[in-house]
Design a protein around this motif. Structure first.
Motif, PDB file in Angstrom:
ATOM      1  N   HIS A   5      33.759  21.550  36.290  1.00  0.00           N
ATOM      2  CA  HIS A   5      34.548  22.733  36.652  1.00  0.00           C
ATOM      3  C   HIS A   5      34.532  22.891  38.163  1.00  0.00           C
ATOM      4  N   SER A   6      35.716  22.864  38.783  1.00  0.00           N
ATOM      5  CA  SER A   6      35.799  22.925  40.254  1.00  0.00           C
ATOM      6  C   SER A   6      36.296  24.259  40.762  1.00  0.00           C
ATOM      7  N   LYS A   7      36.745  25.143  39.878  1.00  0.00           N
ATOM      8  CA  LYS A   7      37.267  26.425  40.315  1.00  0.00           C
ATOM      9  C   LYS A   7      36.144  27.391  40.642  1.00  0.00           C
ATOM     10  N   SER A   8      36.412  28.307  41.564  1.00  0.00           N
ATOM     11  CA  SER A   8      35.410  29.308  41.920  1.00  0.00           C
ATOM     12  C   SER A   8      35.403  30.400  40.865  1.00  0.00           C
ATOM     13  N   ARG A   9      34.201  30.695  40.305  1.00  0.00           N
ATOM     14  CA  ARG A   9      34.102  31.683  39.232  1.00  0.00           C
ATOM     15  C   ARG A   9      34.125  33.108  39.774  1.00  0.00           C
ATOM     16  N   PHE A  10      33.734  33.276  41.013  1.00  0.00           N
ATOM     17  CA  PHE A  10      33.612  34.625  41.560  1.00  0.00           C
ATOM     18  C   PHE A  10      34.558  34.821  42.755  1.00  0.00           C
ATOM     19  N   GLY A  11      35.696  34.133  42.745  1.00  0.00           N
ATOM     20  CA  GLY A  11      36.673  34.267  43.815  1.00  0.00           C
ATOM     21  C   GLY A  11      37.374  35.624  43.793  1.00  0.00           C
ATOM     22  N   CYS A  12      38.144  35.881  44.828  1.00  0.00           N
ATOM     23  CA  CYS A  12      38.834  37.168  44.926  1.00  0.00           C
ATOM     24  C   CYS A  12      40.029  37.198  43.980  1.00  0.00           C
ATOM     25  N   LYS A  13      40.571  38.385  43.776  1.00  0.00           N
ATOM     26  CA  LYS A  13      41.691  38.555  42.852  1.00  0.00           C
ATOM     27  C   LYS A  13      42.931  37.808  43.343  1.00  0.00           C
ATOM     28  N   GLN A  14      43.147  37.812  44.664  1.00  0.00           N
ATOM     29  CA  GLN A  14      44.348  37.203  45.206  1.00  0.00           C
ATOM     30  C   GLN A  14      44.341  35.682  45.013  1.00  0.00           C
ATOM     31  N   CYS A  15      43.176  35.046  45.230  1.00  0.00           N
ATOM     32  CA  CYS A  15      43.093  33.589  45.048  1.00  0.00           C
ATOM     33  C   CYS A  15      43.219  33.224  43.566  1.00  0.00           C
ATOM     34  N   LYS A  16      42.627  34.035  42.700  1.00  0.00           N
ATOM     35  CA  LYS A  16      42.762  33.775  41.270  1.00  0.00           C
ATOM     36  C   LYS A  16      44.210  33.894  40.820  1.00  0.00           C
ATOM     37  N   LYS A  17      44.919  34.874  41.381  1.00  0.00           N
ATOM     38  CA  LYS A  17      46.316  35.040  41.007  1.00  0.00           C
ATOM     39  C   LYS A  17      47.148  33.857  41.475  1.00  0.00           C
ATOM     40  N   ARG A  18      46.831  33.341  42.657  1.00  0.00           N
ATOM     41  CA  ARG A  18      47.551  32.171  43.179  1.00  0.00           C
ATOM     42  C   ARG A  18      47.031  30.857  42.631  1.00  0.00           C
ATOM     43  N   LYS A  19      45.894  30.904  41.859  1.00  0.00           N
ATOM     44  CA  LYS A  19      45.279  29.733  41.245  1.00  0.00           C
ATOM     45  C   LYS A  19      44.863  28.706  42.294  1.00  0.00           C
ATOM     46  N   VAL A  20      44.195  29.207  43.336  1.00  0.00           N
ATOM     47  CA  VAL A  20      43.645  28.333  44.363  1.00  0.00           C
ATOM     48  C   VAL A  20      42.152  28.612  44.494  1.00  0.00           C
ATOM     49  N   LYS A  21      41.432  27.639  45.027  1.00  0.00           N
ATOM     50  CA  LYS A  21      39.981  27.776  45.170  1.00  0.00           C
ATOM     51  C   LYS A  21      39.658  28.759  46.278  1.00  0.00           C
ATOM     52  N   CYS A  22      38.801  29.733  46.011  1.00  0.00           N
ATOM     53  CA  CYS A  22      38.407  30.756  46.979  1.00  0.00           C
ATOM     54  C   CYS A  22      37.042  30.414  47.550  1.00  0.00           C
ATOM     55  N   ASP A  23      36.852  30.624  48.853  1.00  0.00           N
ATOM     56  CA  ASP A  23      35.543  30.341  49.446  1.00  0.00           C
ATOM     57  C   ASP A  23      34.559  31.490  49.244  1.00  0.00           C
ATOM     58  N   GLU A  24      35.027  32.608  48.636  1.00  0.00           N
ATOM     59  CA  GLU A  24      34.188  33.739  48.231  1.00  0.00           C
ATOM     60  C   GLU A  24      33.506  34.431  49.413  1.00  0.00           C
ATOM     61  N   ALA A  25      34.066  34.288  50.607  1.00  0.00           N
ATOM     62  CA  ALA A  25      33.494  34.981  51.767  1.00  0.00           C
ATOM     63  C   ALA A  25      33.750  36.476  51.646  1.00  0.00           C
ATOM     64  N   LYS A  26      32.802  37.259  52.095  1.00  0.00           N
ATOM     65  CA  LYS A  26      32.908  38.714  52.024  1.00  0.00           C
ATOM     66  C   LYS A  26      32.985  39.291  53.454  1.00  0.00           C
ATOM     67  N   PRO A  27      33.742  40.377  53.694  1.00  0.00           N
ATOM     68  CA  PRO A  27      34.519  41.135  52.706  1.00  0.00           C
ATOM     69  C   PRO A  27      35.877  40.527  52.410  1.00  0.00           C
ATOM     70  N   SER A  28      36.344  39.547  53.221  1.00  0.00           N
ATOM     71  CA  SER A  28      37.639  38.913  52.999  1.00  0.00           C
ATOM     72  C   SER A  28      37.471  37.412  53.089  1.00  0.00           C
ATOM     73  N   CYS A  29      38.038  36.704  52.122  1.00  0.00           N
ATOM     74  CA  CYS A  29      37.940  35.250  52.156  1.00  0.00           C
ATOM     75  C   CYS A  29      38.869  34.703  53.237  1.00  0.00           C
ATOM     76  N   LEU A  30      38.635  33.447  53.597  1.00  0.00           N
ATOM     77  CA  LEU A  30      39.402  32.864  54.697  1.00  0.00           C
ATOM     78  C   LEU A  30      40.873  32.697  54.348  1.00  0.00           C
ATOM     79  N   LYS A  31      41.162  32.401  53.089  1.00  0.00           N
ATOM     80  CA  LYS A  31      42.567  32.234  52.703  1.00  0.00           C
ATOM     81  C   LYS A  31      43.332  33.539  52.839  1.00  0.00           C
ATOM     82  N   CYS A  32      42.704  34.659  52.447  1.00  0.00           N
ATOM     83  CA  CYS A  32      43.376  35.952  52.587  1.00  0.00           C
ATOM     84  C   CYS A  32      43.521  36.339  54.051  1.00  0.00           C
TER      85      CYS A  32
END
Length: 397
Positions: A5-32
């Motif tokens: 399993h390569s997907k992030s389990r605790f990614g942000c809502k926006q990355c999950k909606k776009r179905k991309v891997k989230c780096d899970e950085a807080k408070p905002s991930c780098l993709k956002c």
């Protein structure tokens, strides 16, 4: 075998909606952050997994976010930290872009210091309202990036006049670049802009800066005249902008209630008393011009006489008068200048005298004498009688 399993389990809502891997950085991930959108995480009680890379070099966001429940309950939140401002919030604020973009360099810091220490060469003009004006400008510039850019552009232009060679070229080039960037950011239709002092202050600096650009160029008379006409057209936009916030500026800058500092979009000139333009009026009345064209010239000359009266009554009006005339002139007169009508050029030569009165101002210099001489050479001997007074004025003073 089943793939890992390569997907992030605790990614942000926006990355999950776009179905991309989230780096899970807080408070905002780098993709956002890169997409400048709001970043939010689902509520969960499970701790976020720690990757092998993060165990050796923990990130700043993960270390600052790792606070215990007892700490968060004992420390009341009093202010909103910058780390909690989303990109959506930033885009709605006047200074938000600076949170994500490095817009200024050490060169700009040097120019800012020059702006503060030299007061843009205004000292020789003896304007008692200058200190208050600059104080207001600095206060607004830290909130409105386009005003800061234009102030730095104007200061860079001033510094270029004190240097020679490559350094002069460096500051002149940077002045043009900053001016272009400032103009590209302006949107006076926004409520936050139209209700503040920034548009008026920006218009004032830009108007002086454009005059400097026109008179410091080494172009021939035809091209310089084209640039001057463009400058006059720009000042009509400045008039509309300045009128929206002038009352606020007047109450903050001027304390004498008996003085009329009225600025409106119509700008009807006050009564005139002097005789500086009497010879020009006489020539115009006996020139056989059409009534509509004559009325345009008469109105423009009346504004000139009003400004000559104000300059001779107060030294503080020398700088403001040279910018007030292009604000007050009509669109019809500008069109006559575009047509290269000789009478319109003669009227412009009288404006050159106003420029000559402000020659101590660095942005003007000897441009008044040059303008009168250029118009005289362009029109020739036939119009020498019309230009007698402007030529005498710039030669004797």
């Amino acid at each position: 075998m089943r793939r890992g399993h390569s997907k992030s389990r605790f990614g942000c809502k926006q990355c999950k909606k776009r179905k991309v891997k989230c780096d899970e950085a807080k408070p905002s991930c780098l993709k956002c952050v890169s997409r400048r959108q709001n970043c939010s995480y689902m509520q969960t009680t499970l701790p976020a997994p720690i990757s092998p890379a993060s165990t050796s070099t923990p990130s700043l966001s993960s270390s600052t976010a790792a606070t215990s429940p007892s700490q968060s309950q004992s420390q009341p939140v009093r202010t909103r930290p910058l780390s909690s401002i989303s990109t959506d919030d930033a885009s709605n604020s006047s200074f938000g872009a600076s949170l994500f973009e490095a817009k200024y360099t050490l060169l700009h810091l040097e120019i800012l210091d020059h702006l503060r220490s030299h007061r843009l060469g205004f000292d020789k003009l003896h304007n008692p309202a200058l200190d208050k004006f600059l104080e207001l400008a600095f206060s607004e510039a830290y909130q409105m990036p386009y005003l800061m850019d234009e102030m730095l552009a104007f200061a860079a232009a001033h510094k270029s006049t004190l240097l020679t060679g490559d350094l002069q070229h460096l500051y002149r080039t940077e002045s043009i670049r900053l001016q272009t960037r400032a103009v590209s950011q302006v949107d006076f239709d926004r409520p936050s802009d139209s209700g503040s002092l920034a548009p008026f202050l920006f218009s004032t600096f830009l108007g002086q800066h454009v005059l400097f650009d026109v008179f410091s160029s080494t172009l021939d008379f035809a091209k310089s005249l084209d640039k001057l006409i463009q400058c006059f057209s720009l000042h009509h936009g400045i008039r509309s902008t300045a009128s929206k916030s002038w009352e606020t500026v007047r109450h903050l800058m001027y304390s004498d209630p008996s003085v009329d500092y009225t600025v409106s979009e119509t700008l009807v000139p006050l009564t005139t008393e002097g005789s500086h333009c009497d010879g020009l009026v006489d020539h115009l009345e006996h020139s056989g011009l059409e009534q509509q064209v004559l009325a345009t010239y008469t109105q423009t000359v009346k504004v000139l006489q009003y400004l000559f009266d104000s300059v001779h009554s107060s030294d503080t009006r020398r700088m403001t008068a040279l910018q007030e005339w292009p604000i007050r002139i009509s669109t019809e007169y500008i069109q006559l200048l575009q047509q290269r009508r000789p009478e319109a050029l003669v009227v412009l030569a009288y404006y050159g005298v106003l420029l000559h009165y402000a020659r101590e101002y660095w942005a003007v210099g000897d441009s008044g004498r040059v303008l009168v001489s250029s118009i005289s050479s362009h029109l020739g001997d036939y119009w020498s009688d019309w230009l007698t007074w402007p030529q005498q004025e710039v030669e004797q003073t």
